[in-house]
Motif scaffolding. Structure first.
Motif, PDB file in Angstrom:
ATOM      1  N   LEU B  32       0.840  -1.199   0.000  1.00 53.21           N
ATOM      2  CA  LEU B  32       0.000   0.000   0.000  1.00 53.21           C
ATOM      3  C   LEU B  32       0.870   1.242   0.000  1.00 53.21           C
ATOM      4  O   LEU B  32       2.007   1.226   0.474  1.00 53.21           O
ATOM      5  CB  LEU B  32      -0.910  -0.005   1.234  1.00 53.21           C
ATOM      6  CG  LEU B  32      -1.886  -1.173   1.344  1.00 53.21           C
ATOM      7  CD1 LEU B  32      -2.672  -1.084   2.638  1.00 53.21           C
ATOM      8  CD2 LEU B  32      -2.825  -1.196   0.155  1.00 53.21           C
ATOM      9  N   THR B  33       0.325   2.307  -0.542  1.00 53.80           N
ATOM     10  CA  THR B  33       1.085   3.558  -0.582  1.00 53.80           C
ATOM     11  C   THR B  33       0.964   4.293   0.744  1.00 53.80           C
ATOM     12  O   THR B  33       0.106   3.986   1.567  1.00 53.80           O
ATOM     13  CB  THR B  33       0.549   4.483  -1.682  1.00 53.80           C
ATOM     14  OG1 THR B  33      -0.763   4.900  -1.307  1.00 53.80           O
ATOM     15  CG2 THR B  33       0.480   3.760  -3.014  1.00 53.80           C
ATOM     16  N   GLU B  36      -2.475   5.777   1.194  1.00 51.60           N
ATOM     17  CA  GLU B  36      -3.494   4.791   1.564  1.00 51.60           C
ATOM     18  C   GLU B  36      -3.368   4.406   3.024  1.00 51.60           C
ATOM     19  O   GLU B  36      -4.367   4.280   3.745  1.00 51.60           O
ATOM     20  CB  GLU B  36      -3.345   3.546   0.682  1.00 51.60           C
ATOM     21  CG  GLU B  36      -3.844   3.743  -0.739  1.00 51.60           C
ATOM     22  CD  GLU B  36      -3.544   2.544  -1.620  1.00 51.60           C
ATOM     23  OE1 GLU B  36      -4.433   2.136  -2.367  1.00 51.60           O
ATOM     24  OE2 GLU B  36      -2.416   2.019  -1.570  1.00 51.60           O
ATOM     25  N   GLN B  39      -4.793   6.957   5.261  1.00 49.42           N
ATOM     26  CA  GLN B  39      -6.241   6.823   5.328  1.00 49.42           C
ATOM     27  C   GLN B  39      -6.656   5.699   6.271  1.00 49.42           C
ATOM     28  O   GLN B  39      -7.545   5.868   7.102  1.00 49.42           O
ATOM     29  CB  GLN B  39      -6.817   6.552   3.933  1.00 49.42           C
ATOM     30  CG  GLN B  39      -7.170   7.808   3.163  1.00 49.42           C
ATOM     31  CD  GLN B  39      -8.226   8.626   3.896  1.00 49.42           C
ATOM     32  OE1 GLN B  39      -8.995   8.106   4.712  1.00 49.42           O
ATOM     33  NE2 GLN B  39      -8.254   9.912   3.632  1.00 49.42           N
ATOM     34  N   GLU B  40      -6.004   4.580   6.123  1.00 49.42           N
ATOM     35  CA  GLU B  40      -6.312   3.433   6.977  1.00 49.42           C
ATOM     36  C   GLU B  40      -6.153   3.796   8.444  1.00 49.42           C
ATOM     37  O   GLU B  40      -6.903   3.352   9.299  1.00 49.42           O
ATOM     38  CB  GLU B  40      -5.389   2.262   6.652  1.00 49.42           C
ATOM     39  CG  GLU B  40      -5.612   1.639   5.287  1.00 49.42           C
ATOM     40  CD  GLU B  40      -6.845   0.756   5.270  1.00 49.42           C
ATOM     41  OE1 GLU B  40      -7.412   0.502   6.335  1.00 49.42           O
ATOM     42  OE2 GLU B  40      -7.244   0.336   4.159  1.00 49.42           O
ATOM     43  N   HIS B  69       5.299   7.070  -6.097  1.00 53.65           N
ATOM     44  CA  HIS B  69       4.662   6.438  -4.944  1.00 53.65           C
ATOM     45  C   HIS B  69       5.701   5.669  -4.144  1.00 53.65           C
ATOM     46  O   HIS B  69       6.721   5.268  -4.665  1.00 53.65           O
ATOM     47  CB  HIS B  69       3.586   5.456  -5.392  1.00 53.65           C
ATOM     48  CG  HIS B  69       2.437   6.100  -6.082  1.00 53.65           C
ATOM     49  ND1 HIS B  69       1.285   6.445  -5.439  1.00 53.65           N
ATOM     50  CD2 HIS B  69       2.287   6.492  -7.358  1.00 53.65           C
ATOM     51  CE1 HIS B  69       0.457   7.008  -6.299  1.00 53.65           C
ATOM     52  NE2 HIS B  69       1.045   7.051  -7.486  1.00 53.65           N
ATOM     53  N   TYR B  71       5.475   2.294  -1.978  1.00 54.33           N
ATOM     54  CA  TYR B  71       4.652   1.182  -1.526  1.00 54.33           C
ATOM     55  C   TYR B  71       5.319   0.519  -0.340  1.00 54.33           C
ATOM     56  O   TYR B  71       6.528   0.312  -0.323  1.00 54.33           O
ATOM     57  CB  TYR B  71       4.474   0.162  -2.645  1.00 54.33           C
ATOM     58  CG  TYR B  71       3.492   0.598  -3.699  1.00 54.33           C
ATOM     59  CD1 TYR B  71       2.149   0.282  -3.564  1.00 54.33           C
ATOM     60  CD2 TYR B  71       3.899   1.323  -4.801  1.00 54.33           C
ATOM     61  CE1 TYR B  71       1.232   0.680  -4.518  1.00 54.33           C
ATOM     62  CE2 TYR B  71       2.991   1.732  -5.769  1.00 54.33           C
ATOM     63  CZ  TYR B  71       1.660   1.408  -5.613  1.00 54.33           C
ATOM     64  OH  TYR B  71       0.754   1.806  -6.557  1.00 54.33           O
ATOM     65  N   TYR B 114     -12.654   5.610   3.681  1.00 54.65           N
ATOM     66  CA  TYR B 114     -11.889   6.413   2.727  1.00 54.65           C
ATOM     67  C   TYR B 114     -12.881   7.010   1.738  1.00 54.65           C
ATOM     68  O   TYR B 114     -13.521   8.031   2.029  1.00 54.65           O
ATOM     69  CB  TYR B 114     -10.851   5.542   2.023  1.00 54.65           C
ATOM     70  CG  TYR B 114      -9.804   6.314   1.239  1.00 54.65           C
ATOM     71  CD1 TYR B 114      -9.811   7.689   1.157  1.00 54.65           C
ATOM     72  CD2 TYR B 114      -8.791   5.622   0.582  1.00 54.65           C
ATOM     73  CE1 TYR B 114      -8.840   8.350   0.438  1.00 54.65           C
ATOM     74  CE2 TYR B 114      -7.811   6.282  -0.138  1.00 54.65           C
ATOM     75  CZ  TYR B 114      -7.848   7.651  -0.214  1.00 54.65           C
ATOM     76  OH  TYR B 114      -6.882   8.298  -0.924  1.00 54.65           O
ATOM     77  N   ARG B 167      -3.861   4.499  -9.161  1.00 55.65           N
ATOM     78  CA  ARG B 167      -4.438   3.695  -8.091  1.00 55.65           C
ATOM     79  C   ARG B 167      -4.968   2.370  -8.618  1.00 55.65           C
ATOM     80  O   ARG B 167      -5.520   2.327  -9.717  1.00 55.65           O
ATOM     81  CB  ARG B 167      -5.586   4.510  -7.511  1.00 55.65           C
ATOM     82  CG  ARG B 167      -6.072   4.003  -6.207  1.00 55.65           C
ATOM     83  CD  ARG B 167      -7.077   4.994  -5.685  1.00 55.65           C
ATOM     84  NE  ARG B 167      -7.847   4.385  -4.640  1.00 55.65           N
ATOM     85  CZ  ARG B 167      -9.021   4.806  -4.272  1.00 55.65           C
ATOM     86  NH1 ARG B 167      -9.564   5.848  -4.858  1.00 55.65           N
ATOM     87  NH2 ARG B 167      -9.660   4.195  -3.307  1.00 55.65           N
ATOM     88  N   ARG B 171      -9.544  -3.425  -5.060  1.00 52.98           N
ATOM     89  CA  ARG B 171      -8.743  -3.797  -3.915  1.00 52.98           C
ATOM     90  C   ARG B 171      -9.699  -4.304  -2.844  1.00 52.98           C
ATOM     91  O   ARG B 171     -10.786  -3.763  -2.680  1.00 52.98           O
ATOM     92  CB  ARG B 171      -7.994  -2.570  -3.392  1.00 52.98           C
ATOM     93  CG  ARG B 171      -6.807  -2.889  -2.530  1.00 52.98           C
ATOM     94  CD  ARG B 171      -5.909  -1.664  -2.390  1.00 52.98           C
ATOM     95  NE  ARG B 171      -6.500  -0.670  -1.511  1.00 52.98           N
ATOM     96  CZ  ARG B 171      -6.595  -0.822  -0.183  1.00 52.98           C
ATOM     97  NH1 ARG B 171      -6.134  -1.895   0.385  1.00 52.98           N
ATOM     98  NH2 ARG B 171      -7.136   0.115   0.551  1.00 52.98           N
ATOM     99  N   CYS B 173     -10.761  -4.820   0.994  1.00 54.59           N
ATOM    100  CA  CYS B 173     -10.550  -4.096   2.243  1.00 54.59           C
ATOM    101  C   CYS B 173     -11.315  -4.861   3.312  1.00 54.59           C
ATOM    102  O   CYS B 173     -12.508  -5.113   3.168  1.00 54.59           O
ATOM    103  CB  CYS B 173     -11.070  -2.667   2.091  1.00 54.59           C
ATOM    104  SG  CYS B 173     -10.747  -1.609   3.502  1.00 54.59           S
TER     105      CYS B 173
END
Lengths: 226, 226
Positions: B32-33, B36, B39-40, B69, B71, B114, B167, B171, B173
């Motif tokens: 994940l970036t 991201e 956000q998580e 990015h 990752y 998100y 993006r 994905r 989640c």
DNA sequence: TCAATGCTTCGATTAGCATCGAACTATGAA
DNA sequence: TTCATAGTTCGATGCTAATCGAAGCATTGA
């Protein structure tokens, strides 16, 4: 917002040095008192009490009252598992504790751990006593053999006096610098006291170092037979 | 003083809520970036950057640069193991995150995670799309099927436009309230946008709740076929 | 070259928490 | 009862670490 098991809360409980020390000390499976855990953690009893309250509230440890002592154990095998995995990670990523600088290898050779001898000489003492069959170590812990009881009185240790204290006579203590056990408990402490009395060694002030005289070193090695 | 693997340091790294959230998000095994992960974790990019720097220094995560990015992945399976054990403990001792009070079950039913739909309806959406064979989920992740691509254009989603973004389109989640996956990624976000546009739902201001109209609810269930 | 995006660094603020001294409670021993 | 030991509670202190706004790089695309 997020839901699910709160890893962070548990991890934070293990994430304080003092608490981590207590918990690793409990990994042996033996129950320890609050005072012993304070010693293991290197903090005062008040601080330990506060930590233990947190660990208890988080159900990481379980207290058991006995007389005026409170014995603590880990709340389950999963805690041991967690500690082991964490140790593995710490090891892998090279997060080992600040090794005592090369400038004082004395500390690694012989130091006090609470009130008994630790370090290389502590481990050597443990091994020597075992080789002479004065102590026996099994899954239940360490104990003096009849021959060991004999030796103790000859060496000038008042076992009956020690037995009156509530503290266990013999206890294993894992020495991380050597990754082996050394001898704790009131007998371990009495041995070190005797070394002081006999003039074999003395404590360096303001430090944990135990410094043996040359003569003391010789006699120590005679004692443990190597 | 004590030596040995420094559990506390590792545990402390896992012991912060923001970092724990990031790490659980990474448990899927997917990279994940930084954004991201921010956000998580529910923090700003700056804060996330600081946390990631710490995790990287502690070798808990490993960064991989790709374009502009970064990752991140977990540094090894032992980290997953640790997180799982900790989850188990947290579960056992009842350390679950503050569940959204019974007074707003709406949040559990449908909320934004998100920019995509989460909660029971998010999970239902994921399952429905899979049942219609519009998406396929395997170990490598989720992907649109040819039929799904068809559906997307009919539903008014500009897939080509989405693909231009860096993006990932789809994905998974993990939704803790339902313990099942819901659909994230730009396609997941586009679906939710479309729901807004079609007037099926709208966001409740100052909250994460997504409120569906009665008509919207009907059409949503028609869509996913239940 | 300019603009946009992703991420980081810096600085200031804030909050939480570990720590210990001092005083208190409880248990057991004399 | 009185004393000693084990442990806790309280209060004050000081440090660390999380947080975010603002500004700075760096990479990509036009």
């Amino acid at each position: 917002m997020k839901e699910g098991p709160d890893i962070a809360r548990v991890a934070a409980l293990l994430g304080d040095p003092a608490r981590a020390n207590m918990l690793t000390a409990l990994m042996s499976g033996r129950a320890l008192t609050a005072a012993e855990l304070a010693q293991e953690a290197g903090v005062t009893p008040q601080t330990a009490s506060s930590h233990l309250a947190k660990l208890e509230a988080g159900q990481i440890v379980v207290p058991r009252k006995q007389g005026r002592h409170r014995y603590f154990t880990l709340s389950g095998p999963d805690i041991v598992e967690a500690l082991e995995v964490l140790m593995g990670i710490a090891n892998r990523v090279g997060h080992n504790r600040v090794r005592t600088g090369p400038k004082d290898p004395e500390l690694r050779r012989a130091r006090v751990c609470y009130d008994h001898l630790a370090g290389d000489m502590g481990v050597a003492l443990f091994d020597g006593l075992a080789k002479r069959k004065w102590i026996e170590s099994d899954l239940n812990g360490v104990a003096l053999t009849p021959a060991g009881i004999n030796f103790a009185s000859e060496f000038g240790i008042d076992l009956d006096g020690l037995r009156k204290k509530r503290r266990p006579l013999c206890r294993e203590c894992l020495d991380w610098s050597a990754r082996q056990s050394h001898l704790a408990g009131s007998f371990g402490a009495a041995l070190l006291d005797r070394f002081y009395d006999l003039g074999w060694a003395k404590r360096v002030p303001e430090s944990r170092i135990v410094r043996f005289s040359d003569a003391g070193k010789r006699q120590f090695h005679d004692l443990i037979g190597d």
